[in-house]
Design a protein around this motif. Structure first.
Motif, mmCIF file in Angstrom:
data_model
loop_
_atom_site.group_PDB
_atom_site.id
_atom_site.type_symbol
_atom_site.label_atom_id
_atom_site.label_comp_id
_atom_site.label_asym_id
_atom_site.label_seq_id
_atom_site.Cartn_x
_atom_site.Cartn_y
_atom_site.Cartn_z
ATOM 1 N N UNK A 113 -0.513 -23.299 1.251
ATOM 2 C CA UNK A 113 -0.925 -22.511 -0.350
ATOM 3 C C UNK A 113 -1.933 -23.649 -0.771
ATOM 4 N N UNK A 144 -6.305 -4.325 4.572
ATOM 5 C CA UNK A 144 -5.262 -5.945 4.436
ATOM 6 C C UNK A 144 -4.182 -5.073 3.732
ATOM 7 N N UNK A 145 -3.254 -5.690 4.707
ATOM 8 C CA UNK A 145 -1.819 -5.531 3.752
ATOM 9 C C UNK A 145 -1.174 -6.451 1.874
ATOM 10 N N UNK A 146 -2.369 -7.434 2.538
ATOM 11 C CA UNK A 146 -1.988 -8.336 1.169
ATOM 12 C C UNK A 146 -2.917 -8.374 -0.022
ATOM 13 N N UNK A 151 -4.899 -13.740 3.437
ATOM 14 C CA UNK A 151 -4.537 -14.720 2.531
ATOM 15 C C UNK A 151 -2.944 -15.020 3.184
ATOM 16 N N UNK A 152 -2.025 -15.318 3.808
ATOM 17 C CA UNK A 152 -0.951 -15.997 4.328
ATOM 18 C C UNK A 152 -0.890 -17.145 4.499
ATOM 19 N N UNK A 153 0.408 -17.306 4.685
ATOM 20 C CA UNK A 153 0.086 -18.853 4.746
ATOM 21 C C UNK A 153 0.935 -19.058 6.145
ATOM 22 N N UNK A 210 -11.290 -14.945 -5.412
ATOM 23 C CA UNK A 210 -11.411 -13.629 -5.699
ATOM 24 C C UNK A 210 -11.551 -12.884 -6.935
ATOM 25 N N UNK A 233 -10.147 -22.226 -7.764
ATOM 26 C CA UNK A 233 -10.361 -21.160 -6.615
ATOM 27 C C UNK A 233 -10.167 -19.431 -7.303
ATOM 28 N N UNK A 234 -8.849 -19.566 -7.620
ATOM 29 C CA UNK A 234 -9.155 -17.938 -7.910
ATOM 30 C C UNK A 234 -10.340 -16.927 -8.740
ATOM 31 N N UNK A 247 -0.477 -12.837 13.992
ATOM 32 C CA UNK A 247 -1.379 -12.469 12.562
ATOM 33 C C UNK A 247 -2.173 -13.322 12.204
ATOM 34 N N UNK A 255 5.066 -8.252 8.410
ATOM 35 C CA UNK A 255 3.708 -8.845 9.376
ATOM 36 C C UNK A 255 4.296 -8.291 10.549
ATOM 37 N N UNK A 295 -1.737 -16.297 -2.705
ATOM 38 C CA UNK A 295 -3.133 -15.280 -2.590
ATOM 39 C C UNK A 295 -3.006 -14.046 -3.738
ATOM 40 N N UNK A 296 -1.712 -13.103 -3.314
ATOM 41 C CA UNK A 296 -1.155 -12.818 -4.561
ATOM 42 C C UNK A 296 -0.735 -13.220 -5.939
ATOM 43 N N UNK A 313 5.347 -13.822 1.956
ATOM 44 C CA UNK A 313 4.234 -13.212 1.868
ATOM 45 C C UNK A 313 3.049 -13.422 1.850
ATOM 46 N N UNK A 314 2.360 -13.857 0.719
ATOM 47 C CA UNK A 314 1.091 -14.134 0.560
ATOM 48 C C UNK A 314 1.197 -15.274 0.129
ATOM 49 N N UNK A 315 1.986 -15.885 -0.536
ATOM 50 C CA UNK A 315 1.599 -17.574 -1.175
ATOM 51 C C UNK A 315 1.163 -17.097 -2.213
ATOM 52 N N UNK A 360 1.299 -5.937 10.207
ATOM 53 C CA UNK A 360 0.187 -7.202 10.393
ATOM 54 C C UNK A 360 -0.674 -6.831 10.988
#
Lengths: 313, 380, 285
Positions: free
Chosen positions: B193, A174-176, B238-240, B378, B373-374, B250, A146, A260-261, A256-258, A150
């Motif tokens: 998260x 976006x890198x995520x 989308x990061x914690x 998304x 959520x997803x 960031x 990041x 979310x990915x 990295x992304x919780x 980032x």
């Protein structure tokens, strides 16, 4: 010169894979059974106590619902639920990308330090560095990337200084994504490839190269007809190892992304640890699915490794 | 043996026995008050202290030192009562805390938590699964949010605020809708998260409550739609988020509990400057609930802990960590809150519209948000 | 001797080959090798530099190492790192004692067991650590077998996690040396099994064991789940805790940890350098 040729010739003959070695029959003491158990017993006992029994839980709890009653629901949901199918797809793709990419570049790195004619010190450097880097994962690794690529990362800022454009803020880059995470995963995939392939590359005898040149071959011929065929099982096997390694990676993906990915270990984590979802039966069923996939990988890896071992004796 | 004369030996034996039993009676007299606890009634502080000291230890879980000043609370408790504190995983989520209780059911060792601090939505599971024991602290009556039978009680709360890295964020947002503005592209993040953290779920809900003007009905769906728009606009990172990522740039605009944001501001000490804004609408509060493990290896120490934390002194320590103690109103009415502590928090008017949801509402929202959520955000 | 020469067509070929043999090809540094290495180093070091750059911003307006100073003057840092280092060494030793005899035996005698052993050593890749540790607590944390107070479970966990790497290095090493011949030679000289293991096998495997021990060290120092849930003052929980509290110090700590682990591995490498290389040992060639 003549002596060189003789030694070349001699080694080529020896290098053929030999099955049985002739020689003195092995002495077999009558106590051999007991010694056998003594030698491997502790290991198997350890494996039973600290690997099998605790993991039996995964298997058992996969078939339990929240009250503890037997059910197939978890397995069914794990295999067919939309969320999970997507997670498997994403995990498979990131594992494939990082396995193939990691194997390719890792191989080139291993080649460079072992056969590329570089100073010996660089080989030691690369091997020790790989030891550390292959385990550099989780929060520090995620943060390092990041901080690099980032929105306010070092490379991003340099790019912005040169071109005046911030990829994230101005272009919505976006890198995520799976690709972004793949770049991060390479940090432990490349070194793992180097560490595993180095002994194999070491085993490529110099005499084989010389024999090839003797017969009029160039570098291309050496690789195409001698080295790669010998190394291919090992290469493929290690690629599968990398695949499994990426598939199971949790700490780095989460840092990295919780969630979310959408990846399989992340989904498992959410079911087992989560504040809100908490369905350990489902989490365990997903873990079981992961184990099945990994077991297939590892079996393939084992088979391929065995084939390549013949040449590298 | 027929009548022996009483010898000196006999006499010594007798007095030893008498003395021994007297001693035992004295010890027994002390030990008798440390029986296994069966009721939820308040126990006298000196009994608690004595029995807790005998137990010698307390095991906590999920109490980061920088979260609502838990560091100082733990230290003060430790030194005052000379107990060893085993601190388990400070980053554990509420479900992990409950799992730790379950897994360590028969374990008397330091891996079994005695006391827990969980999101209020999780209290239902804790009770249903029989993981917590009931106890009513001395200050029970002045606790406004609690289980009537004493199985859990709220300890503190905060409100979600916007925490901004002033090096990068030029104009502070005023309300949730501002976050959608193009100037915040690639800047806005959550501090947790959604599938694992109470805080993140509340972040979704808060946005939703802002859109429904405080009505609970439909707030969860509205919140999901808000964040879907955030994601589509590219504003959502989308990061914690954590203090490192905020400082690094960031996640320069993070939605976080006010006490955490204020603590971060202190930690960073101007490098960079942190701006904190309480949103005008959708001021969602997130109380955390305390409980005692039903299988606690140190039951007296656990209750002593709660007596301390729920006392005026303990509650003020929360305030020192920028969290609103749950007994804030009661303490304010009695005038025990020092000026400086109250002044360190954002002004009280900002909290005028604070929304306190009920436990069933929170549970319902939790489930809805995590399940959808997803799909909503998304599109998967 | 002329009669031994293979048939090669034409003197031109002979002289070309002769030229080649005078210049052993493996010693010529290929420009491609430098290129791949440089590319690799770029990839590995830029993120480290980025972390360094961030850690040096701890004071506004200038670059400074004060974050590093904070870490290095924190007694907890030394205590936790020392703890992890010590347990890494213990794990290495026990792991070697478990794995080497087993791998040796399977290689030599119990070939049929090889797939089973390999499967076992690959299982740790597949089982999430968090599942394993809760398994340990449930199985071995309740009466009558309460092991949770002792470090047994921690070490067991570490050994399990490093098993794949340890076994792989030993296995690779065994494949590379001629185990059968060595064993027979030793036996014909009258050595019993313990002597064979101690004086013949272990010394020949020294080089191969190095990479296994490197990875064990790196794994133990970086391991979080077991240390945290079993409540031990290890290094990774300390790092995690700091990461939540202090931005710049956490970045500094990540780099210090990387450097220290690398140094430790370097020391192991240095200690192992005196061992005879694999080719020398096998003699019969």
């Amino acid at each position: 010169m003549t002596v060189d040729r003789l030694s070349v010739q001699g080694s080529v003959v020896d290098a053929a894979p030999s099955g049985k070695k002739g020689g003195a029959p092995r002495a077999r003491p009558p106590r051999s059974r007991l010694i056998d158990w003594l030698a491997v017993g502790p290991f198997f006992l350890f494996a039973l106590l600290f690997i099998f029994l605790p993991s039996l839980q995964i298997f058992i709890r996969s078939f339990q619902d929240r009250e503890g009653h037997f059910t197939f629901d978890n397995i069914v949901t794990a295999a067919t639920g939309v969320d999970f199918v997507n997670a498997y797809q994403a995990s498979l793709s990131i594992s494939l990308i990082t396995a193939v990419g990691g194997a390719a570049f890792g191989f080139l790195l291993a080649y460079a330090v072992i056969m590329g004619g570089l100073p010996r010190a660089l080989r030691t450097f690369m091997m020790t560095f790989s030891g550390v880097a292959s385990n550099f994962a989780g929060v520090p690794l995620a943060f390092a990337f990041i901080a690099t690529m980032g929105t306010a990362g070092l490379v991003t800022r340099l790019f912005e200084a040169i071109t005046g454009v911030n990829p994230q803020r101005d272009l919505g880059f976006s890198i995520y994504t799976i690709w972004g995470l793949s770049i991060v995963y390479m940090y432990f995939q490349f070194p793992l490839m180097v560490l595993v392939m180095a002994p194999a590359l070491d085993g490529l005898r110099r005499e084989w190269r010389e024999a090839c040149e003797n017969l009029g071959g160039r570098t291309y011929h050496f690789w195409r007809y001698v080295a790669l065929p010998i190394l291919l099982p090992s290469l493929l096997g290690t690629t599968i190892l990398l695949f499994g390694n990426a598939f199971g990676a949790y700490a780095t993906a989460y840092a990295f992304s919780g969630s979310f990915i959408n990846l399989v270990p992340i989904v498992i984590g959410a079911q087992i640890k989560g504040d809100v979802l908490y369905n350990p039966g489902l989490g365990n069923a997903l873990a079981l699915g992961m184990i099945v996939i990994m077991a297939l990988c590892m079996t393939g890896y084992g088979l391929l490794q065995r084939r390549s071992a013949r040449w590298l004796r | 043996m027929p009548n022996r004369r009483l010898t000196r030996r006999d006499f010594l034996k007798f007095s030893a026995a008498a003395g021994g039993s007297a001693l035992l009676a004295a010890c027994g007299g002390g030990a008798a008050t440390c029986d296994p606890i069966t009721s939820a009634d308040t126990i006298a502080l000196d009994t608690l202290t004595e029995c807790a000291t005998a137990e010698g230890q307390l095991t906590t879980i999920a109490l980061p030192h920088d979260w609502a000043n838990y560091g100082e609370i733990i230290e003060t408790f430790k030194t005052r009562y000379s107990l060893t504190i085993n601190e388990l995983d400070p980053n554990a989520g509420s479900a992990e805390e409950l799992e730790a209780i379950r897994a360590n059911r028969d374990n008397p060792g330091p891996q079994a938590p005695d006391v827990i601090d969980i999101g209020i939505g999780r209290t239902v599971t804790a009770m249903e699964d029989g993981l917590v024991a009931a106890y009513k602290v001395a200050t029970w009556d002045s606790i406004p949010m609690k289980d009537p039978d004493g199985y859990w009680w709220a300890e503190y709360y905060g409100a979600l605020v916007f925490e901004c890295n002033m090096d990068i964020v030029e104009t502070l947002p005023v309300d949730w809708e501002d976050l959608l503005r193009p100037e915040y592209r690639g800047m806005v993040a959550m501090a947790g998260d959604v599938l694992q953290s109470n805080e993140a779920v509340q972040t979704v809900l808060g946005a939703g409550l802002s859109r429904t003007s405080g009505a609970f009905e439909g707030a969860a769906q509205a919140g999901l739609e808000f964040w879907a728009e955030m994601n589509a606009a590219g504003n959502f990172v989308p990061v914690i988020a954590d203090v490192g990522k905020i400082a690094q740039g960031e996640t320069p605009l993070t939605v976080e509990w006010d006490y955490l944001a204020l603590a971060n501001r202190d930690t960073l000490a101007g490098n960079p400057e942190i701006g904190i804004v309480v949103p005008q609408t959708g001021v969602i509060t997130g109380p955390y609930a305390g409980g005692i493990s039903a299988f606690a290896p140190h039951p007296y120490a656990a209750r002593l802990w709660w007596e301390f934390v729920m006392s005026d002194e303990g509650q003020l320590l929360y305030l020192k960590g920028y969290a609103h103690p749950i007994r804030f109103n009661d303490m304010a009415a009695r005038g025990v809150i020092p000026e400086e502590l109250a002044a360190a928090l954002p002004p009280a008017e900002a909290y005028a519209n604070a929304i306190f949801l009920t436990v069933p509402q929170l549970q319902e929202a939790n489930t809805y948000i995590t399940e959808n959520w997803r799909r909503v955000v998304f599109g998967e | 001797m002329r009669g031994d020469l293979p048939q090669i067509a034409g003197t031109a070929d002979i002289s070309r080959v002769a030229r080649r043999l005078r210049r052993p090809s493996s010693r010529r540094a290929s420009p491609w090798a430098w290129f791949w290495l440089a590319l690799g180093m770029l990839y590995f070091f830029v993120p480290l530099v980025a972390t360094l750059e961030f850690s040096m911003r701890a004071v506004r307006g200038r670059y400074t190492f004060v974050a590093f100073q904070h870490i290095l003057s924190d007694p907890d840092f030394y205590r936790n790192f020392g703890f992890s280092l010590m347990w890494a060494v213990i794990t290495m030793v026990i792991s070697l004692l478990l794995v080497v005899p087993t791998a040796y035996w399977v290689h030599l005698r119990l070939r049929r067991l090889r797939p089973v052993v390999e499967f076992i050593t690959l299982m740790p890749f597949v089982i999430p650590a968090v599942v394993l540790v809760f398994g340990y607590i449930r199985l071995y944390g309740s009466r009558p077998l309460v092991l949770t107070g002792s470090p047994v479970l921690l070490v067991a966990g570490y050994i399990v996690l490093s098993l794949p790497y340890m076994y792989r290095s030993v296995d690779a090493g065994l494949r590379a040396i001629d185990v059968r011949t060595l064993t027979e030679a030793a036996q014909s000289l009258g050595a019993g099994w313990p002597t064979i293991l101690r004086q013949v096998i272990f010394p020949n495997l020294r080089v191969a064991l190095l990479s296994g021990t490197f990875l064990t060290l790196a794994i133990v120092v970086g391991e979080f789940t077991f240390a945290s849930l079993l409540v031990w003052p290890a290094f990774a929980p300390y790092m995690e805790d700091l990461g939540n509290k202090k931005a710049y110090e956490a970045a500094a700590l990540a780099l210090i940890s990387f450097g220290l682990t690398w140094a430790s591995i370097g020391i192991i490498q240095w200690l192992g350098r005196g061992a005879p290389g694999q080719t020398q040992v096998t003699g019969a060639h």
